[in-house]
Design a protein around this motif. Structure first.
Motif, short mmCIF file in Angstrom:
data_model
loop_
_atom_site.label_atom_id
_atom_site.label_comp_id
_atom_site.label_asym_id
_atom_site.label_seq_id
_atom_site.Cartn_x
_atom_site.Cartn_y
_atom_site.Cartn_z
N ARG A 243 -94.69 59.17 -104.44
CA ARG A 243 -95.96 59.89 -104.33
C ARG A 243 -95.71 61.30 -103.80
NH1 ARG A 243 -100.39 56.60 -103.03
NH2 ARG A 243 -101.50 58.56 -102.64
N ASP A 245 -97.82 63.36 -102.82
CA ASP A 245 -98.72 63.71 -101.73
C ASP A 245 -98.28 63.11 -100.39
OD1 ASP A 245 -99.27 61.14 -102.67
OD2 ASP A 245 -101.35 61.21 -102.01
N LYS A 246 -97.16 62.37 -100.41
CA LYS A 246 -96.61 61.80 -99.19
C LYS A 246 -95.27 62.46 -98.86
CE LYS A 246 -98.75 57.21 -99.38
NZ LYS A 246 -98.50 55.75 -99.23
N GLU A 247 -94.91 62.41 -97.58
CA GLU A 247 -93.61 62.92 -97.17
C GLU A 247 -92.56 61.83 -97.32
OE1 GLU A 247 -92.16 65.84 -93.74
OE2 GLU A 247 -92.92 63.93 -92.95
N LYS A 301 -98.34 63.74 -92.09
CA LYS A 301 -99.11 63.24 -93.23
C LYS A 301 -98.52 61.90 -93.64
CE LYS A 301 -96.51 65.70 -96.87
NZ LYS A 301 -96.66 66.62 -98.02
N PRO A 302 -99.19 61.14 -94.52
CA PRO A 302 -98.66 59.84 -94.95
C PRO A 302 -97.22 59.94 -95.44
CG PRO A 302 -100.89 60.13 -95.75
CD PRO A 302 -100.48 61.45 -95.16
N ILE A 303 -96.44 58.89 -95.19
CA ILE A 303 -95.02 58.92 -95.52
C ILE A 303 -94.63 57.76 -96.43
CG2 ILE A 303 -94.35 60.13 -93.42
CD1 ILE A 303 -93.52 57.45 -92.22
N GLN A 304 -93.52 57.95 -97.10
CA GLN A 304 -92.81 56.89 -97.81
C GLN A 304 -91.39 56.88 -97.29
OE1 GLN A 304 -93.56 58.11 -102.02
NE2 GLN A 304 -94.33 56.04 -102.30
N PHE A 327 -96.82 49.48 -91.05
CA PHE A 327 -96.40 49.89 -92.38
C PHE A 327 -96.37 48.69 -93.34
CE2 PHE A 327 -93.66 53.60 -90.59
CZ PHE A 327 -94.83 54.29 -90.28
N LYS A 331 -95.30 49.94 -100.20
CA LYS A 331 -96.32 50.98 -100.13
C LYS A 331 -95.85 52.10 -99.22
CE LYS A 331 -101.06 52.02 -98.74
NZ LYS A 331 -102.29 51.53 -98.07
N ASP A 332 -95.45 51.72 -98.01
CA ASP A 332 -94.97 52.71 -97.04
C ASP A 332 -93.44 52.73 -96.95
OD1 ASP A 332 -97.66 53.33 -96.16
OD2 ASP A 332 -97.64 51.39 -95.15
N TYR A 333 -92.80 51.61 -97.24
CA TYR A 333 -91.33 51.59 -97.16
C TYR A 333 -90.74 50.69 -98.24
CZ TYR A 333 -91.69 47.09 -94.63
OH TYR A 333 -91.95 45.78 -94.27
#
Length: 337
Positions: A243, A245-247, A301-304, A327, A331-333
């Motif tokens: 994504r 839009d994610k860091e 900001k939201p992260i991956q 998390f 989705k996040d990791y």
């Protein structure tokens, strides 16, 4: 009147398999499910593999063999697919064995469910020669089947054994069949199933006997080295799950972390890099500053997070840490090893 198409086509590329091929073919002939054809493509064998294939094809017309028009496993699989006529498809390796009920179990599972792919459990043999790494992979893979975690674990390793699945021709075509030139071809095929969100259901019985030996292709060929696996994982992550839009944060300062960093930089992907080794924090590696892992706790900001640690035993503690932070996996990791 032409013979009706077989229900299942078994597609099998072989190369210099004379030591194990007879046992493999006998295990196919002895299947309780009898409505099959076996399409074997010989990839320029230098031993007596062609003689064995010719002998078996004369005694059982369901076995058909051809010489590879190209070179390598992928062209052999492509040719086998073009020669096949079955309504359902599976793959087999010439050094492995099919348990007697394999085709029946996979077929019954598939036609009586809403899944696009059926699979089952695997067992390596001979037991006295299996090293610890392969034993762990067998246990991990079987746990995936029991707990139905195929796509949750897809970035770790291939979650379906290459010669242990069944799919309809229609669904196989929809996923691109074997018409891709990307190695490792078995893992890449499963990523395409993931892309299509094909449902996978597993028989809770051993449906494939995987023979381990020093000359097994997955041990010896350059196409099955870590570099190719990581290239494939990042290729599909960037296509399907990344994504913008994610860091993006890469976790891991070891060999696999460094390999991941090179791939991200090659693809011009911005990322932060962290680890839990205080001795490496602050160093500049491949042009990126190594940070301490707690950067994930208060992101701007939201992260991956891509976890690429070399030691698998760190996985549980990292998962517990992420859980405490709220998390979500996939989705996040994402665990890449």
């Amino acid at each position: 009147m032409p013979n009706p198409a077989p229900e299942i086509s078994v597609l099998m590329p072989v190369k210099d398999e004379s030591l194990y091929l007879e046992d493999c073919l006998i295990s196919i002939i002895n299947q309780s499910f009898e409505n099959w054809e076996c399409i074997v493509i010989d990839d320029s064998s230098m031993d007596n593999t062609p003689d064995i294939l010719e002998s078996f094809s004369k005694t059982d017309k369901r076995i058909k063999w051809y010489r590879n028009e190209g070179k390598g496993i992928i062209p052999a699989l492509q040719m086998a697919y073009k020669k096949s006529t079955g309504k359902f498809l599976t793959r087999m390796d010439g050094d492995d064995l099919m348990p007697k009920e394999k085709l029946k179990l996979l077929y019954q599972k598939l036609i009586h469910s809403d899944a696009q792919i059926s699979t089952g459990l695997v067992k390596y043999f001979p037991e006295n020669e299996i090293n610890e790494g392969y034993q762990k992979y067998q246990n991990w893979l079987n746990d995936i089947q029991v707990r139905d975690l195929h796509y949750e674990e897809i970035y770790r390793e291939c979650v379906v054994a290459s010669p242990n699945w069944l799919i309809s021709r229609e669904d196989f075509d929809a996923a691109g069949a074997f018409f891709s030139d990307i190695y490792p071809e078995d893992y890449e095929l499963v990523f395409r199933w993931y892309k299509k969100q094909f449902k996978i259901e597993a028989v809770q019985e051993i449906t494939h006997l995987w023979r381990d030996h020093p000359k097994r292709v997955s041990r010896t060929h350059q196409h099955y080295k870590d570099q190719h696996f990581f290239d494939l994982k990042f290729r599909y992550f960037l296509e399907l799950d990344y994504r913008e839009d994610k860091e993006l944060i890469l976790w891991g300062a070891g060999l696999k972390g460094k390999l991941g960093a090179k791939i991200l930089k090659r693809n011009n992907i911005k990322f932060r890099w962290c680890c839990n080794n205080e001795n490496k924090v602050g160093h500049i590696v491949n042009g990126v500053k190594m940070e301490y892992f707690d950067i994930v706790e208060n992101p701007i900001k939201p992260i991956q997070i891509i976890v690429a640690v070399s030691q698998r035993n760190q996985g549980d503690s990292i998962s517990e840490y992420f859980s405490r932070l709220g998390f979500q996996k996939m989705k996040d990791y994402y665990f890449f090893c």
